[in-house]
Design a protein around this motif. Structure first.
Motif, short mmCIF file in Angstrom:
data_model
loop_
_atom_site.label_atom_id
_atom_site.label_comp_id
_atom_site.label_asym_id
_atom_site.label_seq_id
_atom_site.Cartn_x
_atom_site.Cartn_y
_atom_site.Cartn_z
N ARG B 130 0.82 -1.21 0.00
CA ARG B 130 0.00 0.00 0.00
C ARG B 130 0.86 1.26 0.00
N LYS B 131 1.88 1.25 0.84
CA LYS B 131 2.76 2.41 0.93
C LYS B 131 3.53 2.61 -0.38
N ALA B 132 4.01 1.52 -0.94
CA ALA B 132 4.75 1.60 -2.21
C ALA B 132 3.83 2.16 -3.30
N MET B 133 2.59 1.72 -3.24
CA MET B 133 1.62 2.15 -4.25
C MET B 133 1.37 3.67 -4.13
N THR B 134 1.12 4.14 -2.91
CA THR B 134 0.76 5.55 -2.75
C THR B 134 1.97 6.47 -2.84
N ARG B 135 3.11 6.05 -2.31
CA ARG B 135 4.27 6.94 -2.24
C ARG B 135 5.12 6.90 -3.52
N ILE B 136 5.19 5.72 -4.12
CA ILE B 136 6.15 5.54 -5.22
C ILE B 136 5.44 5.37 -6.58
N ILE B 137 4.47 4.47 -6.64
CA ILE B 137 3.86 4.16 -7.94
C ILE B 137 2.89 5.25 -8.37
N ALA B 138 1.97 5.64 -7.46
CA ALA B 138 0.92 6.59 -7.83
C ALA B 138 1.44 7.91 -8.41
N PRO B 139 2.43 8.55 -7.76
CA PRO B 139 2.88 9.83 -8.33
C PRO B 139 3.40 9.68 -9.77
N GLN B 140 4.06 8.57 -10.05
CA GLN B 140 4.58 8.36 -11.40
C GLN B 140 3.45 8.02 -12.37
N ALA B 141 2.49 7.22 -11.88
CA ALA B 141 1.36 6.82 -12.73
C ALA B 141 0.52 8.04 -13.10
N ILE B 142 0.32 8.94 -12.14
CA ILE B 142 -0.50 10.13 -12.40
C ILE B 142 0.15 10.99 -13.46
N LYS B 143 1.47 11.13 -13.35
CA LYS B 143 2.20 11.94 -14.33
C LYS B 143 2.01 11.37 -15.74
N ILE B 144 2.10 10.07 -15.86
CA ILE B 144 1.92 9.41 -17.16
C ILE B 144 0.48 9.60 -17.64
N SER B 145 -0.46 9.63 -16.67
CA SER B 145 -1.89 9.64 -17.02
C SER B 145 -2.44 11.01 -17.38
N ILE B 146 -1.69 12.06 -17.07
CA ILE B 146 -2.28 13.40 -17.25
C ILE B 146 -2.71 13.71 -18.69
N PRO B 147 -1.87 13.48 -19.70
CA PRO B 147 -2.35 13.79 -21.07
C PRO B 147 -3.63 13.04 -21.45
N PRO B 148 -3.70 11.71 -21.25
CA PRO B 148 -4.97 11.05 -21.59
C PRO B 148 -6.13 11.48 -20.70
N LEU B 149 -5.85 11.86 -19.44
CA LEU B 149 -6.92 12.33 -18.56
C LEU B 149 -7.50 13.65 -19.07
N VAL B 150 -6.62 14.55 -19.50
CA VAL B 150 -7.08 15.83 -20.04
C VAL B 150 -7.99 15.56 -21.25
N ASN B 151 -7.53 14.65 -22.09
CA ASN B 151 -8.32 14.25 -23.25
C ASN B 151 -9.72 13.80 -22.83
N GLN B 152 -9.76 12.98 -21.77
CA GLN B 152 -11.03 12.46 -21.28
C GLN B 152 -11.88 13.57 -20.70
N PHE B 153 -11.26 14.51 -19.99
CA PHE B 153 -12.01 15.62 -19.40
C PHE B 153 -12.72 16.40 -20.50
N ILE B 154 -12.00 16.64 -21.59
CA ILE B 154 -12.58 17.39 -22.70
C ILE B 154 -13.72 16.59 -23.34
N MET B 155 -13.52 15.27 -23.48
CA MET B 155 -14.58 14.41 -24.01
C MET B 155 -15.83 14.51 -23.14
N THR B 156 -15.62 14.45 -21.82
CA THR B 156 -16.76 14.50 -20.90
C THR B 156 -17.51 15.82 -21.04
N LEU B 157 -16.76 16.89 -21.13
CA LEU B 157 -17.40 18.20 -21.25
C LEU B 157 -18.25 18.28 -22.52
N LYS B 158 -17.71 17.73 -23.59
CA LYS B 158 -18.48 17.76 -24.84
C LYS B 158 -19.65 16.78 -24.80
#
Lengths: 243, 217
Positions: B130-158
């Protein structure tokens, strides 16, 4: 002499492929054991079984006399076993210093001031105090690996496992990492090192273990091992390494 | 050709209110969708088979059916089973469930894109999963996910424009109501397009800055 690690008839398979076919190995406190062998021989797997990054299918593994099994608190076990990886595996979103203080603060609940103090001492030891605010991608491979060693040492482990620590480095950077490992050996750290650096093995090892196809083929003092190998497979391997 | 944008000028307050409703449903749906998506991603990467299957089922059904059908089931279908909700609730919920499925896939891919050596390094230092997931994996995963997330946010708005079909008076429906009384289709629809574009542009600028700031690390 206290036994740090004891492996008795350890078997490990990945699917239908048996990688370790009954490993028997004892490492005493303060001992430096270098494991060599051809690629795919299972030498890295031996290390990964000791801190349970891999489960074993059969046999017994003991750390400081206590059997490691499914009931073992793996987090507690791993705080005592430092590991250094071939690919460094530094945390890329954290600076050098943050990499080193992360586990002491998160696992041992050390306060930040104490953690930073220890970390700076360790970074001094590996010669990277001036890089404490740099992110890993700004460091060379050799520097990254030295940070990784400091990070593992920050947990004050009782033994250090090195899994091909210099294999991913440019040749001119190998020396700086080996130098840190040698000074660690001089300090009396118990060490298990998987490596292809036979010069290092000869200089630092108390004992060489040669593994091929999942079994320990031969083991002995560096002098005996390199100058008077008993097994044909050992001789063949050493001649291929053009030692 | 007789274009008369003065109509738009007099209806601007109503249009802006419609835009506000659009933002409201979109942001609410995004917020709930993120929570659903996070839960879905956790299910997908879980070693628990039941959770894993639930996560798979969620993504499979939502991705495999049109948003419009999903909204119609919620708003027009469920009342037959005695479950009634306001058009606003149905719209937000439907949009959130839809967004969540895609977010779940984005986050799962982000987590799995983080090098396995990171988890091994964290665990070898004695960190719990759990700690490895929240402290180490999640911050890196979120960074990778931001461009596709933005894409999804725009899709949702439309996609929120589809909520007009379950009678929410958001931007598109507001525009249509104006057309009923003024018959100015071209002027109104082009104005709607511009308003959507402005809202999404603000989104994109914020996202770009966020991305740049994370890339500096």
């Amino acid at each position: 002499m206290k036994h740090m690690v004891e492996m008795e008839n350890v078997h490990k398979s990945f699917g239908s492929i048996e990688v370790l076919k009954g490993i028997n190995l004892v490492v005493d406190e303060g001992e430096k054991v270098v494991i060599i062998g051809p690629s795919g021989s299972g030498k890295s797997t031996v290390l990964r079984c000791i801190n349970r990054l891999e489960n074993i299918q059969a046999g017994t593994l003991r750390f400081e006399g206590m059997e490691v099994n499914n009931k073992t608190d793996l987090c507690a076990l791993r705080t005592n076993i430092g590991m250094v990886f071939q690919r460094f595996n530094l945390f890329p979103h954290k600076t050098t210093l943050e990499n080193v203080i992360e586990a002491p603060m998160q696992v041992k609940n050390m306060d930040r001031q104490q953690a930073v103090k220890t970390a700076m001492q360790l970074l001094e030891k590996v010669g990277l105090v001036d890089k404490c605010d740099a992110y890993p991608h700004k460091l060379s491979g050799g520097q990254q690996q030295r940070v990784a060693i400091a990070r593992a040492l920050a947990m004050n482990p009782k033994i250090m496992l090195f899994d091909e620590p210099t294999s991913a480095l440019d040749p001119e950077l190998v020396g700086e990492v080996l130098a840190v490992m040698k000074s660690l050996a001089t300090d009396g750290m118990s060490m298990m090192v998987v490596t292809h650096e036979l010069g290092f093995a000869r200089e630092v090892a108390d004992r060489i273990v040669f593994i091929d196809q999942g079994v320990i083929v031969e083991t002995g003092s560096p002098q005996k091992f390199f100058e008077d190998p008993q097994q044909e497979r050992t001789k063949a391997f050493l001649s291929r390494m053009r030692y | 050709m007789n274009l008369d944008y003065s109509v738009i000028y007099s209806k601007l307050p109503i249009l802006l209110h419609g835009a506000f409703v659009t933002l409201q449903i979109s942001l609410l749906a995004l917020l709930i969708g993120m929570v659903l998506g996070l839960a879905g991603a956790m299910c997908r990467i879980s070693s628990n088979r039941v959770l894993n299957f639930i996560g798979f089922l969620y993504v499979w059904i939502i991705r495999g059916t049109p948003l419009m059908v999903q909204l119609f089931i919620l708003y027009f279908g469920l009342p037959q089973l005695g479950i009634k909700m306001s058009s606003m609730s149905a719209g937000v919920l439907g949009l959130a469930i839809n967004t969540g499925a895609y977010v779940s896939e984005i986050l799962r891919a982000g987590i799995q894109a983080v090098d396995t050596g990171q988890m091994e390094a964290a665990q070898s230092l004695g960190m719990s999963y759990r700690k490895a997931m929240t402290r180490i994996i999640a911050p890196q995963a979120i960074k990778i996910s931001i461009p596709p997330l933005v894409n999804q946010f725009i899709m949702t708005l439309k996609n929120s424009s589809i909520a007009s079909l379950v009678t929410i008076t958001e931007l598109l429906r507001t525009g249509e109501q104006i057309i009923y009384t003024t018959f100015r289709s071209f002027e109104v629809y082009t104005t709607l397009a511009v308003i959507y574009l402005i809202i999404n542009s603000v989104f994109m600028v914020i996202a770009n800055q966020l991305e740049r700031r994370m890339a500096q690390k």
